[in-house]
Design an enzyme around this catalytic site. Structure first.
Site, PDB file in Angstrom:
ATOM      1  N   HIS A 449      70.458  77.144  -1.838  1.00 17.96           N
ATOM      2  CA  HIS A 449      69.989  77.382  -3.210  1.00 17.96           C
ATOM      3  C   HIS A 449      70.695  76.442  -4.197  1.00 17.96           C
ATOM      4  O   HIS A 449      70.050  75.777  -5.015  1.00 17.96           O
ATOM      5  CB  HIS A 449      70.263  78.854  -3.550  1.00 17.96           C
ATOM      6  CG  HIS A 449      70.004  79.262  -4.961  1.00 17.96           C
ATOM      7  ND1 HIS A 449      69.028  80.163  -5.309  1.00 17.96           N
ATOM      8  CD2 HIS A 449      70.614  78.921  -6.135  1.00 17.96           C
ATOM      9  CE1 HIS A 449      69.044  80.348  -6.621  1.00 17.96           C
ATOM     10  NE2 HIS A 449      70.015  79.609  -7.136  1.00 17.96           N
ATOM     11  N   GLU A 450      72.023  76.389  -4.104  1.00 14.16           N
ATOM     12  CA  GLU A 450      72.774  75.596  -5.084  1.00 14.16           C
ATOM     13  C   GLU A 450      72.650  74.092  -4.850  1.00 14.16           C
ATOM     14  O   GLU A 450      72.396  73.327  -5.779  1.00 14.16           O
ATOM     15  CB  GLU A 450      74.252  76.006  -5.060  1.00 14.16           C
ATOM     16  CG  GLU A 450      74.525  77.464  -5.411  1.00 14.16           C
ATOM     17  CD  GLU A 450      74.130  77.838  -6.827  1.00 14.16           C
ATOM     18  OE1 GLU A 450      73.885  76.933  -7.653  1.00 14.16           O
ATOM     19  OE2 GLU A 450      74.046  79.050  -7.113  1.00 14.16           O
ATOM     20  N   HIS A 454      68.814  73.717  -6.713  1.00 13.97           N
ATOM     21  CA  HIS A 454      69.083  73.165  -8.056  1.00 13.97           C
ATOM     22  C   HIS A 454      69.347  71.660  -8.008  1.00 13.97           C
ATOM     23  O   HIS A 454      69.175  70.967  -9.013  1.00 13.97           O
ATOM     24  CB  HIS A 454      70.274  73.876  -8.683  1.00 13.97           C
ATOM     25  CG  HIS A 454      70.015  75.308  -9.021  1.00 13.97           C
ATOM     26  ND1 HIS A 454      68.861  75.731  -9.634  1.00 13.97           N
ATOM     27  CD2 HIS A 454      70.764  76.428  -8.819  1.00 13.97           C
ATOM     28  CE1 HIS A 454      68.916  77.044  -9.818  1.00 13.97           C
ATOM     29  NE2 HIS A 454      70.060  77.495  -9.320  1.00 13.97           N
ATOM     30  N   GLU A 507      65.365  79.363 -11.030  1.00 17.49           N
ATOM     31  CA  GLU A 507      65.993  80.192  -9.995  1.00 17.49           C
ATOM     32  C   GLU A 507      65.003  80.470  -8.862  1.00 17.49           C
ATOM     33  O   GLU A 507      65.374  80.479  -7.684  1.00 17.49           O
ATOM     34  CB  GLU A 507      66.517  81.503 -10.584  1.00 17.49           C
ATOM     35  CG  GLU A 507      67.664  81.359 -11.571  1.00 17.49           C
ATOM     36  CD  GLU A 507      68.858  80.608 -11.016  1.00 17.49           C
ATOM     37  OE1 GLU A 507      69.090  80.647  -9.787  1.00 17.49           O
ATOM     38  OE2 GLU A 507      69.564  79.953 -11.809  1.00 17.49           O
TER      39      GLU A 507
END
Length: 726
Positions: A449-450, A454, A507
């Site tokens: 995810h990070e 992103h 997100e």
């Protein structure tokens, strides 16, 4: 009877964040560096009181005064004599702990108000019987009168944060609505001013509106200061409205932040850290986001520090318009063993990025390998503590210069531990696997995810000089087959364009990347998962996501048709996408629980994750990226708000399911953090027990230096703003 979602239960989970071993391994110089940065973070974190609600700062001061004179144990005897039952006194301690943990009386995760779960007259009796009241009766009575009504009030607008009639916000004066926020954003864009460290106050006279944009800074002077080419302050006419840009918001707190950052400079480990802190000091002194961006550039260059930190107006989740940053600051120590896994993931990023389901032109021209470390948190000041972070949030820096990722290991270790008897909405046969693999699977999801969520994707931009960062004569939209027809212009950013949906949309995109890439076996190998264990990781990661989508309904407000938490809205959207995929991939049904009350069951067919599930996420993820890259706000809103809709019609009655979720919800855990103190030449770590009393003690001891002076400044800042909330 008060709805249970508006108070914190007496048995709420409260855990101490363990960082003792990590801190002890630091050198004396590193300990001082961590200490001074922690002090800066904690004083800056008090800004959140003033960013949350009109009453938060007053309540904070009331509690500090009570507990500075008597510890929770000492005050218990007073409470008993004043007529409070043990349950009522515990409810008061839990409320106080919640106020400190959230830095205000609205939940940081969900944005709903919480009030003390005891009668108002009982709390008043306790205050009147306290040592603080006996020593300063008139001052305490004034303080009670200032905050007691709002402390307990649950009028419709006060139940949640929001803009205008939808809720409470102190990022905007009470008379501002969406149109004012949009006008102010256009003004800020025209001046190339970031909204991150601002608030907006509207004044009306003779039927005409004027606006004050207030910058967070230690200084009040409007003229250019040393090192500034020109001042951004002054009065301007824009679209037939008067705008005034002023410095000095949260001035006393910004002065304290700057003071401690300056002290930390003397303990910096290298030139990048020193220059970073110099720029941060300028930023908080002058109210300059440009200086903070410059500091962030040095922060990115500071590779692999032993003590990691970041501080400033960072995340825009709680600004109802999605542009203003809430203050946060963290200080943490690197966990070397876990960081090695993340380093291997970073090394594999250039192989994994082409696996994402969008054309090459929609990916960054060059992947700038970031630092990705696992950290044990020493200090995290603000409204709440996340599991992972990808920063800085400045689009121009992330696109062309890079970013960093961090996973907060000691937070993950305690935040997501689950007891089987409290595990809702799953079949019994899924519960054991869920408990066993939830932690390891979430570690994989956070990493993907990070870093690759992103950290991926390109924004198509035409700069102020007319130059494009893509070939507009050749790049096509894969959804339509036509040439790209929209992009970001000049100072437009992702947040300023997509505003109210930007945070949750991003997100959701990052969560989808995690789901999609966790299907990749080499990724799971990096984290040490092979064979059947790897398949369990995939299954529990996807199962956790669809369960989280159902749990997300807690954070939807039917009255305003709005979502109060970006991540939970994102997970609900993903649940909708996977339900829509059909073929029995996800099943959601309403049932009656063993206790005779409404319940629900959600199941996932593991045999269809790699086929039906992967295909659904692939299509949806591509759409999200294309709309983001091309600045297609209308298309992005239509897609995202469509999946975000909560209705009582269709295959699933989500409104009724929401009632079931509220009926069976579990309160989010709170964390007790240590303090650091200087004793001679040494820095010592002071740790506290994982309880409401321990959390309270940590905050009282955190602000012992000139406590009365600090409290007076907080009250003065709250008083200065109070006319704007009417």
């Amino acid at each position: 009877m008060v709805d249970s979602q508006y108070y914190l239960p007496n048995d709420i989970g409260i855990s101490a964040l363990d960082c003792g071993e990590a801190f002890r391994l630091l050198s004396p110089r590193e300990k001082k560096y961590a200490h001074f940065l922690s002090r800066a973070a904690w004083y800056g974190g008090l800004v959140v009181l003033l960013q949350t609600s009109p009453e938060s700062a007053n309540i904070f001061v009331l509690l500090q005064k009570l507990f500075r004179k008597q510890t929770p144990t000492e005050l218990e005897q007073v409470a008993t004599a004043a007529g409070l039952s043990p349950e009522e006194y515990q409810a008061f301690l839990v409320f106080a702990a919640g106020l400190y943990a959230n830095m205000g009386n609205y939940k940081s995760f969900g944005d709903t108000k919480f009030i003390p779960n005891l009668p108002k007259d009982k709390l008043k009796a306790l205050v009147w019987a306290s040592k603080a009241f006996k020593e300063q009766a008139s001052e305490m009575e004034v303080l009670w009168d200032k905050c007691s009504c709002l402390l307990f009030s649950l009028e419709d607008r006060q139940k949640q944060l929001g803009l205008g009639s939808k809720g409470i916000t102190t990022y905007f004066s009470g008379n501002c609505g969406l149109e004012d926020a949009e006008l102010a954003q256009r003004f800020l864009d025209s001046k190339n001013l970031s909204a991150y460290n601002t608030r907006l106050f509207k004044k009306e006279s003779g039927g005409k509106a004027s606006y004050e944009v207030r910058l967070a800074s230690a200084v009040h002077k409007e003229c250019a200061m040393d090192g500034e080419g020109e001042s951004r302050c002054g009065s301007f006419t824009f679209e037939e409205h008067e705008f005034t840009v002023k410095r000095g918001d949260y001035a006393h707190l910004m002065e304290k932040v700057s003071h401690y950052i300056k002290q930390a400079q003397a303990c910096a480990a290298n030139e990048n850290q020193r220059r970073m802190l110099e720029e941060y000091e300028r930023s908080f002194t002058l109210g300059s986001v440009d200086a903070h961006k410059e500091g962030s550039r040095y922060w990115i260059k500071d590779k692999g520090p032993i003590v990691e930190s970041y501080i400033g107006f960072i995340e825009s989740y709680r600004d109802p318009f999605g542009s203003r940053g809430e203050f946060e600051g963290f200080v943490a120590v690197v966990n070397k063993a876990m960081s090695e896994r993340f380093a291997r993931l970073v090394s594999s990023a250039e192989v994994l990025l082409p696996e994402l389901p969008w054309p090459q032109e929609y990916e960054k021209d060059t992947f700038l390998k970031p630092d990705f470390t696992s950290l044990d948190v020493l200090t995290f000041a603000g409204s709440g503590i996340p599991a992972g972070i990808n920063i800085p949030n400045y689009d121009d820096i992330r696109q062309s210069e890079g970013f960093k990722n961090v996973s907060l290991g000691n937070v993950l270790a305690v935040a997501y531990a689950t007891q089987k008897d409290k595990l809702t909405f799953l079949e019994e046969e899924d519960k054991d696997a869920y408990i066993k693999w939830k932690g390891p699977s979430f570690e994989v999801q956070v990493g993907l995810h990070e870093l690759l969520g992103h950290g991926s994707g390109k924004l198509f931009v035409q700069d102020d000089k007319g130059k494009f960062n893509f070939n507009k004569e050749k790049v096509t939209n894969p959804e339509t087959g036509e040439l790209v027809a929209s992009w970001y212009r000049g100072s437009e950013t992702w947040d300023s364009k997509f505003s109210t949906i930007a945070s949750s949309y991003e997100e959701c995109r990052a969560e989808c990347v995690g789901l999609y890439l966790c299907l990749n076996k080499p990724v799971l190998s990096i984290f040490g998962h092979e064979g059947e264990d790897a398949e369990e990781i995939v299954y529990v990661n996807w199962l956790n996501m669809v369960r989280a989508g159902l749990l997300g309904l807690e954070f939807y407000t039917p009255e305003s048709k709005s979502w109060r938490q970006a991540h939970m809205q994102a997970r609900f959207v993903i649940l909708r996408v996977l339900l829509e995929a059909g073929e029995g991939l996800v099943k959601l049904e309403e049932v009656t629980g063993p206790d005779g009350r409404p319940d629900a069951r959600i199941t996932l067919d593991r045999s269809k994750i790699h086929s039906v599930g992967k295909s659904a996420i692939q299509r949806f993820l591509c759409k999200l990226q294309v709309l983001k890259s091309t600045a297609d706000v209308a298309g992005g809103r239509a897609l995202y708000e469509g999946y975000s809709a909560v209705s009582d019609s269709g295959t699933h009655n989500f409104m009724r399911l929401r009632e079931t979720v509220l009926l069976r919800k579990e309160a989010r855990k709170m964390f007790v953090q240590a303090n650091t103190v200087i004793n001679g030449e040494n820095v010592e770590l002071v740790e506290y027990e994982g309880s409401a009393a321990g959390l309270i003690r940590s905050f009282v001891e955190r602000f012992q230096d000139n406590a009365a002076g600090l409290e007076a400044h907080l009250l003065e800042m709250a008083k200065r703003d109070s006319p704007y909330w009417c």
